[in-house]
Motif scaffolding. Structure first.
Motif, PDB file in Angstrom:
ATOM      1  N   MET A 117       0.849  -1.187   0.000  1.00 23.09           N
ATOM      2  CA  MET A 117       0.000   0.000   0.000  1.00 23.09           C
ATOM      3  C   MET A 117       0.884   1.236   0.000  1.00 23.09           C
ATOM      4  N   ILE A 118       0.567   2.143  -0.862  1.00 18.18           N
ATOM      5  CA  ILE A 118       1.440   3.303  -1.060  1.00 18.18           C
ATOM      6  C   ILE A 118       0.702   4.564  -0.624  1.00 18.18           C
ATOM      7  N   PRO A 119       1.283   5.323   0.314  1.00 17.83           N
ATOM      8  CA  PRO A 119       0.618   6.556   0.760  1.00 17.83           C
ATOM      9  C   PRO A 119       0.545   7.582  -0.375  1.00 17.83           C
ATOM     10  N   SER A 120      -0.327   8.570  -0.225  1.00 15.72           N
ATOM     11  CA  SER A 120      -0.348   9.703  -1.156  1.00 15.72           C
ATOM     12  C   SER A 120       0.984  10.432  -1.058  1.00 15.72           C
ATOM     13  N   ALA A 121       1.326  11.133  -2.143  1.00 19.70           N
ATOM     14  CA  ALA A 121       2.591  11.873  -2.137  1.00 19.70           C
ATOM     15  C   ALA A 121       2.538  13.005  -1.108  1.00 19.70           C
ATOM     16  N   PHE A 122       3.697  13.315  -0.506  1.00 17.99           N
ATOM     17  CA  PHE A 122       3.758  14.423   0.446  1.00 17.99           C
ATOM     18  C   PHE A 122       5.166  15.007   0.426  1.00 17.99           C
ATOM     19  N   ASP A 123       5.279  16.218   0.919  1.00 23.56           N
ATOM     20  CA  ASP A 123       6.595  16.815   1.132  1.00 23.56           C
ATOM     21  C   ASP A 123       7.068  16.431   2.523  1.00 23.56           C
ATOM     22  N   TYR A 124       8.379  16.317   2.653  1.00 24.29           N
ATOM     23  CA  TYR A 124       8.965  15.841   3.908  1.00 24.29           C
ATOM     24  C   TYR A 124       9.941  16.872   4.438  1.00 24.29           C
ATOM     25  N   ALA A 125       9.809  17.190   5.721  1.00 14.37           N
ATOM     26  CA  ALA A 125      10.770  18.105   6.341  1.00 14.37           C
ATOM     27  C   ALA A 125      11.298  17.455   7.609  1.00 14.37           C
ATOM     28  N   ALA A 126      12.592  17.582   7.827  1.00 16.17           N
ATOM     29  CA  ALA A 126      13.210  16.996   9.022  1.00 16.17           C
ATOM     30  C   ALA A 126      13.960  18.084   9.779  1.00 16.17           C
ATOM     31  N   PRO A 127      13.221  18.910  10.545  1.00 19.00           N
ATOM     32  CA  PRO A 127      13.851  19.999  11.284  1.00 19.00           C
ATOM     33  C   PRO A 127      14.776  19.448  12.370  1.00 19.00           C
ATOM     34  N   THR A 128      15.722  20.282  12.806  1.00 15.46           N
ATOM     35  CA  THR A 128      16.640  19.831  13.861  1.00 15.46           C
ATOM     36  C   THR A 128      16.444  20.609  15.157  1.00 15.46           C
ATOM     37  N   THR A 129      15.487  21.545  15.171  1.00 11.13           N
ATOM     38  CA  THR A 129      15.137  22.219  16.432  1.00 11.13           C
ATOM     39  C   THR A 129      13.607  22.299  16.539  1.00 11.13           C
ATOM     40  N   VAL A 130      13.131  22.447  17.780  1.00 11.61           N
ATOM     41  CA  VAL A 130      11.690  22.571  18.018  1.00 11.61           C
ATOM     42  C   VAL A 130      11.173  23.857  17.362  1.00 11.61           C
ATOM     43  N   GLU A 131      11.980  24.935  17.410  1.00 13.52           N
ATOM     44  CA  GLU A 131      11.558  26.219  16.825  1.00 13.52           C
ATOM     45  C   GLU A 131      11.319  26.056  15.319  1.00 13.52           C
ATOM     46  N   GLU A 132      12.254  25.348  14.664  1.00 19.74           N
ATOM     47  CA  GLU A 132      12.118  25.114  13.228  1.00 19.74           C
ATOM     48  C   GLU A 132      10.844  24.302  12.934  1.00 19.74           C
ATOM     49  N   ALA A 133      10.587  23.305  13.779  1.00 23.51           N
ATOM     50  CA  ALA A 133       9.390  22.479  13.586  1.00 23.51           C
ATOM     51  C   ALA A 133       8.129  23.334  13.743  1.00 23.51           C
ATOM     52  N   LEU A 134       8.121  24.217  14.774  1.00 28.06           N
ATOM     53  CA  LEU A 134       6.961  25.084  14.992  1.00 28.06           C
ATOM     54  C   LEU A 134       6.754  26.019  13.804  1.00 28.06           C
ATOM     55  N   ALA A 135       7.872  26.519  13.242  1.00 29.63           N
ATOM     56  CA  ALA A 135       7.766  27.421  12.088  1.00 29.63           C
ATOM     57  C   ALA A 135       7.174  26.680  10.887  1.00 29.63           C
ATOM     58  N   LEU A 136       7.571  25.435  10.703  1.00 29.90           N
ATOM     59  CA  LEU A 136       7.015  24.636   9.601  1.00 29.90           C
ATOM     60  C   LEU A 136       5.509  24.427   9.788  1.00 29.90           C
ATOM     61  N   LEU A 137       5.099  24.176  11.048  1.00 33.05           N
ATOM     62  CA  LEU A 137       3.671  23.987  11.334  1.00 33.05           C
ATOM     63  C   LEU A 137       2.908  25.288  11.063  1.00 33.05           C
TER      64      LEU A 137
END
Ligand SMILES: Cc1cc2nc3c(=O)[nH]c(=O)nc-3n(C[C@H](O)[C@H](O)[C@H](O)COP(=O)(O)OP(=O)(O)OC[C@H]3O[C@@H](n4cnc5c(N)ncnc54)[C@H](O)[C@@H]3O)c2cc1C
Ligand code: FES
Ligand code: FES
Lengths: 192, 292
Positions: free
Chosen positions: B1-21
């Motif tokens: 089973m293959i998921p729908s396509a998506f973009d992937y981000a791998a932040p290295t800080t919580v701040e970066e993750a929050l900015a992506l959200l």
């Protein structure tokens, strides 16, 4: 639209750098890109364990990980277990103990058993069965699989004419299960 | 089973993750945080979820691991179930969490799946929410407005729903030490590697041969984990005696609202709750083998 991402992964001692779609599962990467078809897809729903590989030495289900998550990590598949043309002890034990019939579950069983023995080098029979809880075998009834793992834990060395040691199993689990079922029956049977 | 396509981000800080959200929220993108992936990836493969952006928390250092604060432990949200089950600090001060984590799924899933992921996912049959509730854990969340903390009683809000809002990240969980308490997680299933049909998390403090205090968390007895308040009240002051404990545990299903499914209907689950609660409390006070 979704991009592709560059990953660098070491698989069975060889480094690879590839562009992959983020949605590519690790198992698809191993089988379809690298041709490592020793890792199998059984259920594709995280249940059967046929796709088990090691990520940095720890067992994972490669149908439930994206290849991008393995970027910068080390993956070992069943194809990386033999060294210099010599089967790993677990592979030899599965062979000698007749721990397989169709063989579909075997790569996953061996990878999970290796992870189990690393975490617990001297497991009891119960601990082996619980350690293989996430690996399904539709053929053997598990007895000889447990025997093979136990024999490696016990340090049995297989020569060219190794012996199967399944007879030495204590059947402690079968007894425990029977006791538990008897108990469960009395008070956890359906009430409606 | 293959998921729908998506973009992937791998932040290295919580701040970066929050900015992506926050960025995804602004552009109307459907974004999902990826922890261990042991619930999210299966639902993406079934296309029950098809986020356009996946933000992987797996490369942020500092989101996993256990800190000793003296009278409590702070556990990083990304701490895997396997670590929860084997870590010596957890075993020494909050063994209920080791006991529950050891029953989750199978070894491979426990190597990837995380404590925080299981709590935010909040499956009614999941094994980590009821112990967290019984322990009065505190959930440390961070978001666009900065960090905040939520008490366990307000964290689990409904079926697969918690206090963690979109745009927020659960960073850690703080649990008081339960030194001197007995504990046990009793999980009832029919086959290996199964989700709980019903399970009970028990913490019991015995003083002078009498149960001084008991805390019981119920798994899969409603859309959220519940405290078995009537049984907790009945156990306070109760003798450490199998019959007295059984009588107190006969109240375990009061105030519950379990679902009916292929594993059992609601009436069966109510019955099971009393049996499983009794087993959990007996084990917590060291009376195992008194089943029956
Ligand atoms: C075969 C199988 C059997 C299982 N059996 C059991 C069982 O018996 N008992 C049990 O309890 N569980 C079981 N599980 C589920 C397992 O516990 C998962 O690990 C858990 O539910 C999710 O954790 P995760 O880290 O994998 O999260 P993910 O799958 O990565 O994420 C789950 C959800 O939580 C969100 N999320 C994750 N982390 C955070 C965070 N830090 N902040 C905000 N949001 C976050 C994600 O966006 C996603 O929506 C089973 C899973 C499988 C595949
Ligand atoms: S194929 Fe991965 S668990 Fe079955
Ligand atoms: S040998 Fe056939 S599934 Fe195990």
């Amino acid at each position: 639209m979704a991009s592709s991402t560059s990953i660098s992964v070491e698989v069975d001692g060889v480094s690879y750098t590839d562009n992959v779609e983020p949605r590519l599962l690790l198992v698809q990467y191993l089988r379809e890109r690298l041709g490592k078809t020793g890792t199998l897809i059984g259920c594709d729903t995280t249940n059967c364990g046929a796709c088990t590989v090691h990520l940095d030495g720890v067992s994972v289900k490669s149908c439930t990980m994206f290849a991008v998550q393995a970027d910068g990590h080390k993956v070992t598949t069943i194809e990386g277990m033999a060294q210099n043309g010599k089967l790993a002890p677990l592979q030899e034990a599965f062979h000698q103990c007749h721990a397989l019939q169709c063989g579909f579950c075997t790569p996953g069983m061996i990878m999970q058993s290796a992870s189990l023995l690393k975490e617990n080098p001297h497991p009891t029979e119960t601990e082996i069965r619980e350690g293989l809880e996430g690996n399904l075998c539709r053929c053997t009834g598990y007895q000889n699989i447990v025997a093979a793992v136990k024999s490696v834990a016990d340090g049995v060395e297989y020569g060219d004419s190794g012996v199967c040691v399944s007879e030495s199993l204590t059947h402690e689990v079968a007894k425990e299960l029977t006791d538990e079922l008897t108990d469960d029956d009395s008070e956890t049977a359906g009430v409606s | 089973m293959i998921p729908s396509a998506f973009d992937y981000a791998a932040p290295t800080t919580v701040e970066e993750a929050l900015a992506l959200l926050a960025g995804a929220d602004a552009s109307g993108d459907d974004v999902k945080l990826l922890a261990g992936g042991q619930s999210l990836i299966p639902v993406m493969k079934l296309r029950l979820a098809d986020p356009s952006l996946v933000v992987d928390l797996g490369r942020i250092p500092g989101l996993s691991g256990i800190t000793d604060n003296g009278s409590s432990l702070t556990i990083g949200a990304m701490t895997p179930h396997h670590v929860m089950a084997t870590d010596p600090l957890i075993a020494a001060h909050v063994p209920l969490l080791s006991q529950a984590a050891a029953t989750v799924a199978d070894p491979q899933v426990r190597h990837r799946g995380t404590f925080g992921g299981a709590l935010v996912h909040a499956d009614p049959a999941g094994d980590m929410p009821a112990p967290a509730l019984a322990m009065d854990a505190v959930f440390n969340i961070t978001g666009p407005a900065g960090p905040r903390s939520v008490e366990a009683a307000g964290f689990f809000q409904g079926y697969f729903t918690t206090a963690v809002e979109e745009g927020e990240i659960l960073t850690s969980i703080t649990v008081p030490k339960f030194d001197g308490w007995g504990s046990h997680y009793e999980k009832f299933t029919r086959v290996a590697q199964q989700w709980s049909i019903v399970a009970v998390a028990a913490l019991v403090r015995v003083e002078g041969g009498v149960i001084a205090e008991a805390r019981l968390g119920l798994t899969n007895m409603a859309s959220t984990p519940l405290r078995a308040s009537a049984t907790e009240a009945a156990l306070a002051g109760c003798a450490v005696d199998a019959e007295a404990i059984a009588a107190a545990c006969a109240h375990a299903a009061e105030g519950t609202d379990p679902a009916s499914d292929l594993n059992g209907d609601a009436a069966y689950r109510r019955h099971l709750a009393t049996v499983v609660a009794r087993r959990a409390v007996l084990a917590a006070v060291g009376l195992q083998g008194t089943r029956g």
